[in-house]
Design an enzyme around this catalytic site. Structure first.
Site, PDB file in Angstrom:
ATOM      1  N   HIS A  72       0.838  -1.204   0.000  1.00 58.95           N
ATOM      2  CA  HIS A  72       0.000   0.000   0.000  1.00 58.95           C
ATOM      3  C   HIS A  72       0.867   1.246   0.000  1.00 58.95           C
ATOM      4  CE1 HIS A  72      -4.284  -1.320   1.293  1.00 58.95           C
ATOM      5  NE2 HIS A  72      -3.777  -2.117   0.376  1.00 58.95           N
ATOM      6  N   TYR A 201      -8.829   6.210   7.404  1.00 59.12           N
ATOM      7  CA  TYR A 201      -8.909   6.600   8.822  1.00 59.12           C
ATOM      8  C   TYR A 201      -9.846   7.802   8.911  1.00 59.12           C
ATOM      9  CZ  TYR A 201      -4.768   3.728   9.875  1.00 59.12           C
ATOM     10  OH  TYR A 201      -3.891   2.683  10.048  1.00 59.12           O
ATOM     11  N   PRO A 294      -4.003   0.819  19.014  1.00 63.01           N
ATOM     12  CA  PRO A 294      -3.812   0.259  17.672  1.00 63.01           C
ATOM     13  C   PRO A 294      -3.896   1.269  16.524  1.00 63.01           C
ATOM     14  CG  PRO A 294      -5.991  -0.310  18.520  1.00 63.01           C
ATOM     15  CD  PRO A 294      -5.265   0.369  19.629  1.00 63.01           C
ATOM     16  N   LYS A 298       1.115  -0.227  15.113  1.00 61.65           N
ATOM     17  CA  LYS A 298       2.533  -0.375  15.472  1.00 61.65           C
ATOM     18  C   LYS A 298       2.873  -1.632  16.273  1.00 61.65           C
ATOM     19  CE  LYS A 298       4.414   3.205  13.706  1.00 61.65           C
ATOM     20  NZ  LYS A 298       3.968   2.698  12.412  1.00 61.65           N
ATOM     21  N   TYR A 386       4.129   6.463  10.188  1.00 62.87           N
ATOM     22  CA  TYR A 386       3.276   5.349   9.768  1.00 62.87           C
ATOM     23  C   TYR A 386       4.091   4.232   9.108  1.00 62.87           C
ATOM     24  CZ  TYR A 386      -1.007   3.045   8.294  1.00 62.87           C
ATOM     25  OH  TYR A 386      -2.023   2.145   8.145  1.00 62.87           O
TER      26      TYR A 386
HETATM   27  P1  RFL Z   1       1.048 -11.949  21.246  1.00 61.98           P
HETATM   28  O1  RFL Z   1       0.617 -11.937  19.832  1.00 61.98           O
HETATM   29  O2  RFL Z   1       0.056 -11.556  22.274  1.00 61.98           O
HETATM   30  O3  RFL Z   1       1.622 -13.386  21.550  1.00 61.98           O
HETATM   31  C1  RFL Z   1       1.896 -13.818  22.863  1.00 61.98           C
HETATM   32  C2  RFL Z   1       1.835 -15.324  22.860  1.00 61.98           C
HETATM   33  O4  RFL Z   1       2.209 -15.808  24.134  1.00 61.98           O
HETATM   34  C3  RFL Z   1       1.301 -16.825  24.522  1.00 61.98           C
HETATM   35  N1  RFL Z   1       1.349 -16.902  26.003  1.00 61.98           N
HETATM   36  C4  RFL Z   1       1.991 -17.880  26.672  1.00 61.98           C
HETATM   37  N2  RFL Z   1       2.689 -18.953  26.251  1.00 61.98           N
HETATM   38  C5  RFL Z   1       3.225 -19.765  27.189  1.00 61.98           C
HETATM   39  N3  RFL Z   1       3.090 -19.564  28.533  1.00 61.98           N
HETATM   40  C6  RFL Z   1       2.386 -18.490  28.996  1.00 61.98           C
HETATM   41  N4  RFL Z   1       2.259 -18.298  30.296  1.00 61.98           N
HETATM   42  C7  RFL Z   1       1.809 -17.593  28.042  1.00 61.98           C
HETATM   43  N5  RFL Z   1       1.067 -16.452  28.146  1.00 61.98           N
HETATM   44  C8  RFL Z   1       0.805 -16.065  26.904  1.00 61.98           C
HETATM   45  C9  RFL Z   1      -0.023 -16.363  23.950  1.00 61.98           C
HETATM   46  O5  RFL Z   1      -0.957 -17.439  23.817  1.00 61.98           O
HETATM   47  C10 RFL Z   1       0.422 -15.828  22.601  1.00 61.98           C
HETATM   48  O6  RFL Z   1       0.435 -16.816  21.611  1.00 61.98           O
HETATM   49  O7  RFL Z   1       2.321 -10.997  21.481  1.00 61.98           O
HETATM   50  P2  RFL Z   1       3.549 -10.618  20.488  1.00 61.98           P
HETATM   51  O8  RFL Z   1       4.127 -11.835  19.861  1.00 61.98           O
HETATM   52  O9  RFL Z   1       4.377  -9.694  21.270  1.00 61.98           O
HETATM   53  O10 RFL Z   1       2.857  -9.835  19.283  1.00 61.98           O
HETATM   54  C11 RFL Z   1       2.250  -8.571  19.476  1.00 61.98           C
HETATM   55  C12 RFL Z   1       1.093  -8.391  18.498  1.00 61.98           C
HETATM   56  O11 RFL Z   1       0.227  -9.510  18.587  1.00 61.98           O
HETATM   57  C13 RFL Z   1       0.308  -7.102  18.779  1.00 61.98           C
HETATM   58  O12 RFL Z   1       1.178  -6.063  19.138  1.00 61.98           O
HETATM   59  C14 RFL Z   1      -0.494  -6.646  17.549  1.00 61.98           C
HETATM   60  O13 RFL Z   1      -1.489  -7.574  17.229  1.00 61.98           O
HETATM   61  C15 RFL Z   1      -1.126  -5.283  17.794  1.00 61.98           C
HETATM   62  N6  RFL Z   1      -1.992  -4.857  16.693  1.00 61.98           N
HETATM   63  C16 RFL Z   1      -1.462  -4.338  15.539  1.00 61.98           C
HETATM   64  N7  RFL Z   1      -0.121  -4.260  15.376  1.00 61.98           N
HETATM   65  C17 RFL Z   1       0.398  -3.823  14.194  1.00 61.98           C
HETATM   66  O14 RFL Z   1       1.623  -3.747  14.091  1.00 61.98           O
HETATM   67  N8  RFL Z   1      -0.388  -3.457  13.127  1.00 61.98           N
HETATM   68  C18 RFL Z   1      -1.745  -3.516  13.209  1.00 61.98           C
HETATM   69  O15 RFL Z   1      -2.412  -3.247  12.204  1.00 61.98           O
HETATM   70  C19 RFL Z   1      -2.330  -3.926  14.453  1.00 61.98           C
HETATM   71  N9  RFL Z   1      -3.664  -4.012  14.598  1.00 61.98           N
HETATM   72  C20 RFL Z   1      -3.388  -4.992  16.811  1.00 61.98           C
HETATM   73  C21 RFL Z   1      -4.201  -4.544  15.735  1.00 61.98           C
HETATM   74  C22 RFL Z   1      -3.969  -5.570  17.933  1.00 61.98           C
HETATM   75  C23 RFL Z   1      -5.331  -5.698  18.009  1.00 61.98           C
HETATM   76  N10 RFL Z   1      -5.851  -6.335  19.152  1.00 61.98           N
HETATM   77  C24 RFL Z   1      -6.825  -7.354  19.105  1.00 61.98           C
HETATM   78  C25 RFL Z   1      -5.160  -6.186  20.420  1.00 61.98           C
HETATM   79  C26 RFL Z   1      -5.562  -4.642  15.808  1.00 61.98           C
HETATM   80  C27 RFL Z   1      -6.152  -5.190  16.958  1.00 61.98           C
HETATM   81  C28 RFL Z   1      -7.649  -5.232  16.996  1.00 61.98           C
HETATM   82  C1  PHB Z   2      -6.152  -3.796  10.832  1.00 63.48           C
HETATM   83  O1  PHB Z   2      -6.387  -3.981   9.627  1.00 63.48           O
HETATM   84  O2  PHB Z   2      -6.403  -4.650  11.697  1.00 63.48           O
HETATM   85  C2  PHB Z   2      -5.608  -2.483  11.261  1.00 63.48           C
HETATM   86  C3  PHB Z   2      -5.176  -1.598  10.301  1.00 63.48           C
HETATM   87  C4  PHB Z   2      -4.687  -0.362  10.690  1.00 63.48           C
HETATM   88  C5  PHB Z   2      -4.625  -0.036  12.019  1.00 63.48           C
HETATM   89  C6  PHB Z   2      -5.046  -0.937  12.989  1.00 63.48           C
HETATM   90  C7  PHB Z   2      -5.537  -2.176  12.613  1.00 63.48           C
HETATM   91  O3  PHB Z   2      -4.171   1.189  12.374  1.00 63.48           O
END
Ligand code: RFL
Ligand code: PHB
Length: 392
Positions: A72, A201, A294, A298, A386
Site C-alpha cells: 500500500h 482513517y 492500535p 505499530k 506510519y
Molecule cells: P502476542 O501476539 O500476544 O503473543 C503472545 C503469545 O504468548 C502466549 N502466552 C503464553 N505462552 C506460554 N506460557 C504463557 N504463560 C503464556 N502467556 C501467553 C499467547 O498465547 C500468545 O500466543 O504478542 P507478540 O508476539 O508480542 O505480538 C504482538 C502483536 O500480537 C500485537 O502487538 C499486535 O497484534 C497489535 N496490533 C497491531 N499491530 C500492528 O503492528 N499493526 C496492526 O495493524 C495492528 N492491529 C493490533 C491490531 C492488535 C489488536 N488487538 C486485538 C489487540 C488490531 C487489533 C484489533
Molecule cells: C487492521 O487492519 O487490523 C488495522 C489496520 C490499521 C490499524 C489498525 C488495525 O491502524
C-alpha cells in the site's frame, strides 16, 4: 530439557525470534500455552511496516507475504466530509506498508519452524521464570498434564500483555507507564471486497472509524465504541449503518459495500510500557513489554523490532564475545518503543472523540488534520511515523 534460549510465547515475537535463532544456529525451545489452531486464527494486526516486511524477507519468511500481501502506497484521512490521500513513498523516499494479516505471518513462521527448526511446544504453559539473575535461569511450565523445567542460558518473554515473564522482574526495579482510554474498538471481518483500495482513517463527531482489509475480498473495519461495550450489543446492520455515517463524504463516487459479517470483537485501547526490558538473563519482547493503542498499527511491528534486536545482539556475543549490544538491548528497544507510543497516542488523539470532548476539542482536531493536508512537513511526519521508525 535444556537449551540456549527459552522463548515463551508463539505470537509474532516468539515465532520470528525462533526463526532468527534457528538461522543463526542458536539452540532454542518455544513454549506456547494455546494450541496451534488458536494461534493461527487469532485476529489481530494487518499492517506491516516497510522494515517489518524486510525483516521477514531477510529471515526467509517472506515468500508468501511477497506473493499474497498487498503493498500500500497510501492511506486516506477522512474528516469534515473531505478525503485526503497521504502518499507514503512520495513523502518518505520510497517507503510503503504491506497489508498481510498477523494470522498469515504466524502460519508462515509456524510452518517453517515445524519443517526445519527446533522444538515448538503447543499447549505448554509457562508458569514462572526462575533464577533470572543467575547464569542458569529456568522456566517452569506445564505440558501434557505434567510440570516440567526448561533450563537455559537466556529467557525471552514473548508472552504478550497477559504473560508471566514480566512477573519475574522485581517490582522495585520496574517502572510501568500506562494510559487507559475511555473507549475501545469494535472490529469486524466481513466477506465483501474492501470499498476502497487503501485504508481509510475517519475522524467524525460520532467517533473514529477505520476501513481496512485482509485480502482483496475480505474487509476489516473498526468503530470507536465506549469502553466496556459488548460486541453482541451491535447488530450487523447497526455496524454498517454507523460505518456509513462516520465515513460520510461529499465525494459522490464514494459508496460503502456491505457484506456478511463473519467475526466481531471489542478491543480496549491502552498504552503500557514496562521498563527496563531486561532483568539479568530475562529479556522482554513485544506486547510482554509494551502495548500501543492500535491506531498507528505499530504493535506487531514493535514486536518484530525487539526480536531482531535481541537476535542480532546474541549473535554478536556468540561470534565476538562482545556483550555490548545485549547490554544495550533495553535502551535500544525503548527508544523505538517510545517513538511508537508517541506516534500512536498522537494518532489516537487526532482521530478519536473523547466522551467529554468539547466543541473546542473538535476544532483543534480539525485544525490538526487541516495542517497535515496543507503543510508538507506535517504530512511527512505522519508518513514517516506510519511507515516506521528505524531499528537502530
Ligand atoms: P502476542 O501476539 O500476544 O503473543 C503472545 C503469545 O504468548 C502466549 N502466552 C503464553 N505462552 C506460554 N506460557 C504463557 N504463560 C503464556 N502467556 C501467553 C499467547 O498465547 C500468545 O500466543 O504478542 P507478540 O508476539 O508480542 O505480538 C504482538 C502483536 O500480537 C500485537 O502487538 C499486535 O497484534 C497489535 N496490533 C497491531 N499491530 C500492528 O503492528 N499493526 C496492526 O495493524 C495492528 N492491529 C493490533 C491490531 C492488535 C489488536 N488487538 C486485538 C489487540 C488490531 C487489533 C484489533
Ligand atoms: C487492521 O487492519 O487490523 C488495522 C489496520 C490499521 C490499524 C489498525 C488495525 O491502524
Amino acid at each position: 530439557m535444556r537449551t540456549t534460549v527459552a522463548v515463551i510465547g508463539a505470537g509474532p515475537a516468539g515465532l520470528l525470534l525462533a526463526r532468527l535463532l534457528d538461522n543463526a544456529g542458536i539452540g532454542n525451545v518455544v513454549l506456547e500455552s494455546r494450541d496451534r489452531a488458536y494461534v493461527e486464527q487469532r485476529q489481530r494486526a494487518g499492517i506491516l511496516e516497510h522494515g517489518t516486511a524486510e525483516a521477514l524477507r531477510a529471515a526467509g519468511a517472506g515468500e508468501r507475504m511477497d506473493r499474497e500481501g498487498l503493498p500500500h502506497d497510501g492511506i486516506e484521512l477522512r474528516f469534515d466530509r473531505r478525503r485526503h490521500r497521504v502518499d507514503l513513498p512520495a513523502l518518505t523516499g520510497g517507503k510503503y506498508v504491506t497489508v498481510y494479516a498477523q494470522t498469515e505471518v504466524c502460519k508462515d513462521l509456524i510452518a517453517l519452524r515445524l519443517a526445519d527448526g527446533g522444538p515448538l511446544l503447543f499447549e505448554a504453559e509457562a508458569l514462572a521464570v526462575e533464577g533470572a539473575e543467575t547464569a542458569a535461569p529456568r522456566v517452569r511450565y506445564r505440558h501434557g498434564g505434567r510440570e516440567e523445567v526448561l533450563e537455559c542460558d537466556y529467557v525471552v518473554g514473548c508472552d504478550g500483555y497477559w504473560g508471566v515473564a514480566r512477573e519475574a522482574v522485581p517490582q522495585a526495579l520496574s517502572r510501568v507507564s500506562e494510559r487507559t482510554y475511555p473507549f475501545a474498538w469494535l472490529g469486524i471481518l466481513a466477506d465483501v471486497p474492501p470499498s476502497h483500495d487503501e485504508l481509510v482513517y475517519a475522524r467524525h463527531d460520532r467517533g473514529f472509524a477505520l476501513l481496512s482489509m485482509r485480502t482483496p475480498v475480505l474487509t476489516r473495519a473498526y468503530l470507536q465504541v465506549p469502553a466496556g461495550t459488548d460486541a453482541a450489543d451491535w447488530s450487523d446492520t447497526e455496524i454498517w449503518d454507523e460505518l456509513d455515517r462516520r465515513l460520510e463524504t461529499d465525494d459522490p463516487a464514494w459508496r460503502l459495500a456491505r457484506g456478511p459479517v463473519t467475526a466481531k470483537s471489542v478491543t480496549p485501547l491502552r498504552a503500557h510500557v514496562h521498563e527496563p526490558m531486561r532483568h539479568g538473563r530475562l529479556f522482554l519482547a513485544g506486547d510482554a513489554a509494551h502495548i500501543v493503542p492500535p491506531t498507528g498499527a505499530k504493535g506487531l511491528n514493535l514486536a518484530v523490532g525487539d526480536v531482531v534486536t535481541f537476535a542480532r545482539a546474541l549473535t554478536r556475543l556468540r561470534d565476538t564475545g562482545d556483550p555490548g549490544l545485549l547490554d544495550a538491548y533495553s535502551d535500544t528497544c525503548l527508544r523505538r518503543v517510545w517513538q511508537a507510543e508517541r506516534f500512536s497516542c498522537a494518532m489516537t488523539a487526532l482521530l478519536h472523540r473523547a466522551p467529554d470532548a468539547t466543541p473546542f476539542d473538535d476544532r483543534l482536531q480539525l485544525a490538526g488534520l487541516d495542517r497535515i493536508t496543507a503543510v508538507r512537513s506535517a504530512e511527512t511526519d505522519l508518513a514517516e511515523g506510519y511507515t516506521g521508525f528505524p531499528l537502530d
